[in-house]
Design a protein around this motif. Structure first.
Motif, PDB file in Angstrom:
ATOM      1  N   SER A  27      -2.258  12.244   3.355  1.00 43.92           N
ATOM      2  CA  SER A  27      -1.180  11.296   3.082  1.00 43.92           C
ATOM      3  C   SER A  27      -1.547   9.908   3.587  1.00 43.92           C
ATOM      4  O   SER A  27      -1.347   8.903   2.897  1.00 43.92           O
ATOM      5  CB  SER A  27       0.109  11.774   3.750  1.00 43.92           C
ATOM      6  N   TYR A  62       2.300   7.270  -6.242  1.00 45.73           N
ATOM      7  CA  TYR A  62       1.340   8.373  -6.362  1.00 45.73           C
ATOM      8  C   TYR A  62       1.923   9.707  -5.883  1.00 45.73           C
ATOM      9  O   TYR A  62       1.908  10.707  -6.601  1.00 45.73           O
ATOM     10  CB  TYR A  62       0.080   8.036  -5.578  1.00 45.73           C
ATOM     11  N   VAL A  87      -4.210   8.271   1.332  1.00 43.99           N
ATOM     12  CA  VAL A  87      -3.655   7.738   0.081  1.00 43.99           C
ATOM     13  C   VAL A  87      -2.988   6.385   0.330  1.00 43.99           C
ATOM     14  O   VAL A  87      -3.166   5.421  -0.433  1.00 43.99           O
ATOM     15  CB  VAL A  87      -2.649   8.735  -0.533  1.00 43.99           C
ATOM     16  N   ASN A  88      -2.202   6.289   1.407  1.00 45.94           N
ATOM     17  CA  ASN A  88      -1.553   5.018   1.739  1.00 45.94           C
ATOM     18  C   ASN A  88      -2.574   3.937   2.080  1.00 45.94           C
ATOM     19  O   ASN A  88      -2.407   2.760   1.723  1.00 45.94           O
ATOM     20  CB  ASN A  88      -0.583   5.218   2.907  1.00 45.94           C
ATOM     21  N   GLN A  89      -3.620   4.324   2.783  1.00 50.35           N
ATOM     22  CA  GLN A  89      -4.655   3.356   3.136  1.00 50.35           C
ATOM     23  C   GLN A  89      -5.371   2.832   1.897  1.00 50.35           C
ATOM     24  O   GLN A  89      -5.705   1.644   1.825  1.00 50.35           O
ATOM     25  CB  GLN A  89      -5.642   3.997   4.112  1.00 50.35           C
ATOM     26  N   MET A  90      -5.586   3.698   0.927  1.00 46.08           N
ATOM     27  CA  MET A  90      -6.189   3.244  -0.322  1.00 46.08           C
ATOM     28  C   MET A  90      -5.267   2.266  -1.040  1.00 46.08           C
ATOM     29  O   MET A  90      -5.716   1.273  -1.625  1.00 46.08           O
ATOM     30  CB  MET A  90      -6.491   4.442  -1.224  1.00 46.08           C
ATOM     31  N   GLY A  91      -3.960   2.524  -0.985  1.00 38.06           N
ATOM     32  CA  GLY A  91      -3.004   1.584  -1.566  1.00 38.06           C
ATOM     33  C   GLY A  91      -3.061   0.226  -0.892  1.00 38.06           C
ATOM     34  O   GLY A  91      -2.960  -0.818  -1.550  1.00 38.06           O
ATOM     35  N   GLY A  94       0.840   4.272  -2.620  1.00 33.63           N
ATOM     36  CA  GLY A  94       0.419   5.587  -2.150  1.00 33.63           C
ATOM     37  C   GLY A  94       1.556   6.580  -2.010  1.00 33.63           C
ATOM     38  O   GLY A  94       1.456   7.728  -2.443  1.00 33.63           O
ATOM     39  N   HIS A  95       2.677   6.129  -1.405  1.00 33.91           N
ATOM     40  CA  HIS A  95       3.774   7.048  -1.113  1.00 33.91           C
ATOM     41  C   HIS A  95       4.794   7.125  -2.251  1.00 33.91           C
ATOM     42  O   HIS A  95       5.245   8.219  -2.606  1.00 33.91           O
ATOM     43  CB  HIS A  95       4.473   6.608   0.174  1.00 33.91           C
ATOM     44  N   VAL A 101       0.793  15.846  -1.655  1.00 36.87           N
ATOM     45  CA  VAL A 101      -0.159  15.395  -0.626  1.00 36.87           C
ATOM     46  C   VAL A 101       0.168  16.202   0.621  1.00 36.87           C
ATOM     47  O   VAL A 101       1.048  15.857   1.399  1.00 36.87           O
ATOM     48  CB  VAL A 101      -0.031  13.881  -0.365  1.00 36.87           C
ATOM     49  N   GLY A 157       0.804  -1.214   0.000  1.00 35.37           N
ATOM     50  CA  GLY A 157       0.000   0.000   0.000  1.00 35.37           C
ATOM     51  C   GLY A 157       0.836   1.262   0.000  1.00 35.37           C
ATOM     52  O   GLY A 157       0.552   2.213  -0.738  1.00 35.37           O
ATOM     53  N   THR A 158       1.910   1.291   0.815  1.00 32.82           N
ATOM     54  CA  THR A 158       2.757   2.479   0.842  1.00 32.82           C
ATOM     55  C   THR A 158       3.567   2.618  -0.446  1.00 32.82           C
ATOM     56  O   THR A 158       3.912   3.736  -0.837  1.00 32.82           O
ATOM     57  CB  THR A 158       3.706   2.458   2.052  1.00 32.82           C
TER      58      THR A 158
END
Length: 535
Positions: A385, A371, A388-392, A367-368, A379, A363-364
């Motif tokens: 921030s 993205y 975004v990581n949680q969505m990943g 997201g990190h 972000v 996820g990171t």
């Protein structure tokens, strides 16, 4: 059944409490990705070990030991020497220092900032995000097969339930929740493995008697395995035979070396406050890894002697031909009911500790590293921030779920070896030389990462028999399972089908890193010195 259900409920109550504790202590992106860099050495070591050793090791490789025997103990030797001592001392300390100096939160970000390259960070994050779900699926399959055999529940139900439970605390709690639960789960795993090996030896009359009984069973080795070069469970295999190459190039070398470049493990070096914690973690981690892999491989091999003594069948026959069911079948058939209930929780612990870390790093990476960094997206707020990581993490979980549905039987060890080998070929030279060689350049890192990745994938698609035959691209393009399938049987070209991609791809990746760096422009002196700050 009632004992299992009550024990399971108590276990999950503790897990959710620790997940809640992690959530309460997570205030920003640094807490979510690196647990605030203040983790206790015992917690770090247990989290590292529990992430490293999962159901893929205990169920998957333990089952492989039921097939191949004691030669798999060489992987334990590699795990201890490379995965613990070299990893903690020679990689961990410099990774922690450089990560702090460059303010890095993820493994791809460490590579990207070391070489001042958004491309390296984005490409590395992309490789991790794309392929870690395959490894995660192997771990998911391991625990789901255990529950399927233990509780008699449908595989699909178990798959959905386990995924949902892990997703709940990983998505909300971040790295703190992951590491707290890892330490608890790792402690359960260690105790259970000690009981397991003692009980197994007692069923066979002691250590010497058990090994002799297994040695005397060599003639019972399946004919197909004998043709592949196997001599017996204690005798090993004929040197340079197909199965010898599988055991030593894929399982021992590929996994044993590949551990040094595992992103979900490397990031843990950056969670402790100093080198003293890493030194202490070596002892904790070494004992833990010895208990996990050593016991799993010994019991996997000895299960043949136990099953033959009780039922007149070897392990693979008892498991219905699926090596991923050898350890679950042994636990349910030969161990006391109380142990079966608690061992099921230990396997939950093994799976959940590794899966939570895999989901987190996948996820990171999206997201990190992809993205927010590689795509130059701003972000701004800490809350954004984390979102975004949680969505990943959610996307990584869904991808792992799909892979766990579609992968075939007896795949856990193969899928694990695939990811370890791929990470080794793609990342290890740029990672190692970036830590220790000031002359390593951005161009050298790019060529090494891309070249190692491409070489590993091409070997898998067109040379390595297991993957090439399963994927079928070589058959589609060239009309044969592998490019060397038509070579004379027994020739070294023909035997390449059983040589792991890492045997070729990793040296090539190192050669590209050194060769291109020697003829390319170095990074700015001030940046190189910043990388070595306090190292």
């Amino acid at each position: 059944m009632a004992i299992k259900l009550l024990t399971t409920l108590a276990y999950f109550a503790i897990v959710f409490y620790l997940g809640y504790k992690g959530w309460k202590e997570t205030k920003g992106a640094s807490d979510y990705m690196l647990a605030g860099r203040r983790v206790n050495p015992f917690v770090m070591a247990m989290s590292y070990g529990a992430t490293f050793i999962s159901t893929s090791a205990i169920i998957g490789f333990g089952g492989a030991a039921g097939l191949f025997g004691f030669p798999l103990l060489w992987l334990t030797v590699f795990n201890l020497s490379f995965g613990i001592f070299i990893a903690m001392i020679f990689f961990g300390k410099r990774t922690r220092r450089m990560g702090l100096a460059l303010n890095c939160h993820t493994f791809p970000e460490l590579l990207g900032k070391r070489y001042q390259s958004r491309f390296i960070q984005g490409f590395s994050g992309g490789v991790i995000f794309m392929f870690i779900p395959v490894y995660a699926a192997a771990v998911l399959i391991g625990i789901c097969r255990m529950v399927e055999v233990s509780l008699g529940l449908p595989y699909t139900w178990v798959l959905l339930g386990v995924t949902a439970i892990i997703a709940l605390y990983v998505i909300t709690g971040g790295m703190k929740a992951v590491m707290y639960t890892d330490a608890f789960q790792g402690s359960i795993m260690a105790v259970m493995m000690l009981i397991l090996i003692c009980y197994t030896y007692s069923m066979l009359g002691g250590v010497t008697e058990a090994h002799q009984a297994l040695t005397d069973m060599a003639q019972l080795m399946p004919e197909k395995l004998q043709k592949g070069g196997m001599l017996g469970w204690t005798q090993g295999s004929v040197p340079f035979s197909p199965l010898w190459l599988t055991i030593y190039t894929t399982i021992v070398y590929g996994v044993g070396i590949g551990v040094l470049a595992q992103p979900q493990l490397a990031v843990r070096y950056m969670t402790v406050p100093g080198d003293r914690e890493l030194n202490r973690a070596v002892l904790y981690g070494g004992i833990f890894i010895l208990l996990m892999t050593g016991v799993a491989f010994i019991v996997g091999a000895l299960s043949n002697a136990v099953f033959f003594k009780e039922f007149g069948k070897i392990s693979i026959a008892m498991a219905g031909g699926n090596i991923d069911k050898i350890i679950p079948t042994f636990i349910e058939t030969m161990m006391p009911p109380w142990f079966s209930a608690i061992f099921l929780l230990a396997m939950f612990a093994a799976a959940m500790s590794t899966l939570s870390s895999q989901f987190h790093v996948g996820g990171t990476s999206l997201g990190h590293d992809i993205y927010a960094r590689a795509m130059r997206t701003r972000v701004r707020a800490a809350g954004n921030s984390m979102a975004v990581n949680q969505m990943g993490v959610v996307i990584t979980i869904l991808a792992s779920l799909v892979w766990a549905w579609v992968l075939p039987e007896s795949v856990i060890a193969r899928a694990t070896a695939f990811f370890f080998g791929l990470c080794g070929a793609a990342f290890l030279p740029a990672y190692l030389l970036g830590l220790y060689w000031k002359g390593m350049t951005k161009a050298g890192a790019k060529f090494s990462i891309i070249g190692g990745f491409i070489a590993s994938m091409l070997w898998l698609l067109f040379i390595h028999e297991k993957e090439a035959a399963s994927i079928g691209l070589c058959q589609l393009l060239f009309g044969k399972t592998t490019l060397v399938a038509d070579a004379a049987k027994g020739s070294w070209i023909f035997l390449l089908q059983w040589v792991d991609p890492n045997v070729v791809a990793l040296p090539l990746s190192f050669l590209l890193a050194w060769g291109v760096s020697a003829f390319s422009t170095s990074l700015a002196d001030e940046h190189v010195e910043a990388c070595w700050q306090n190292c």
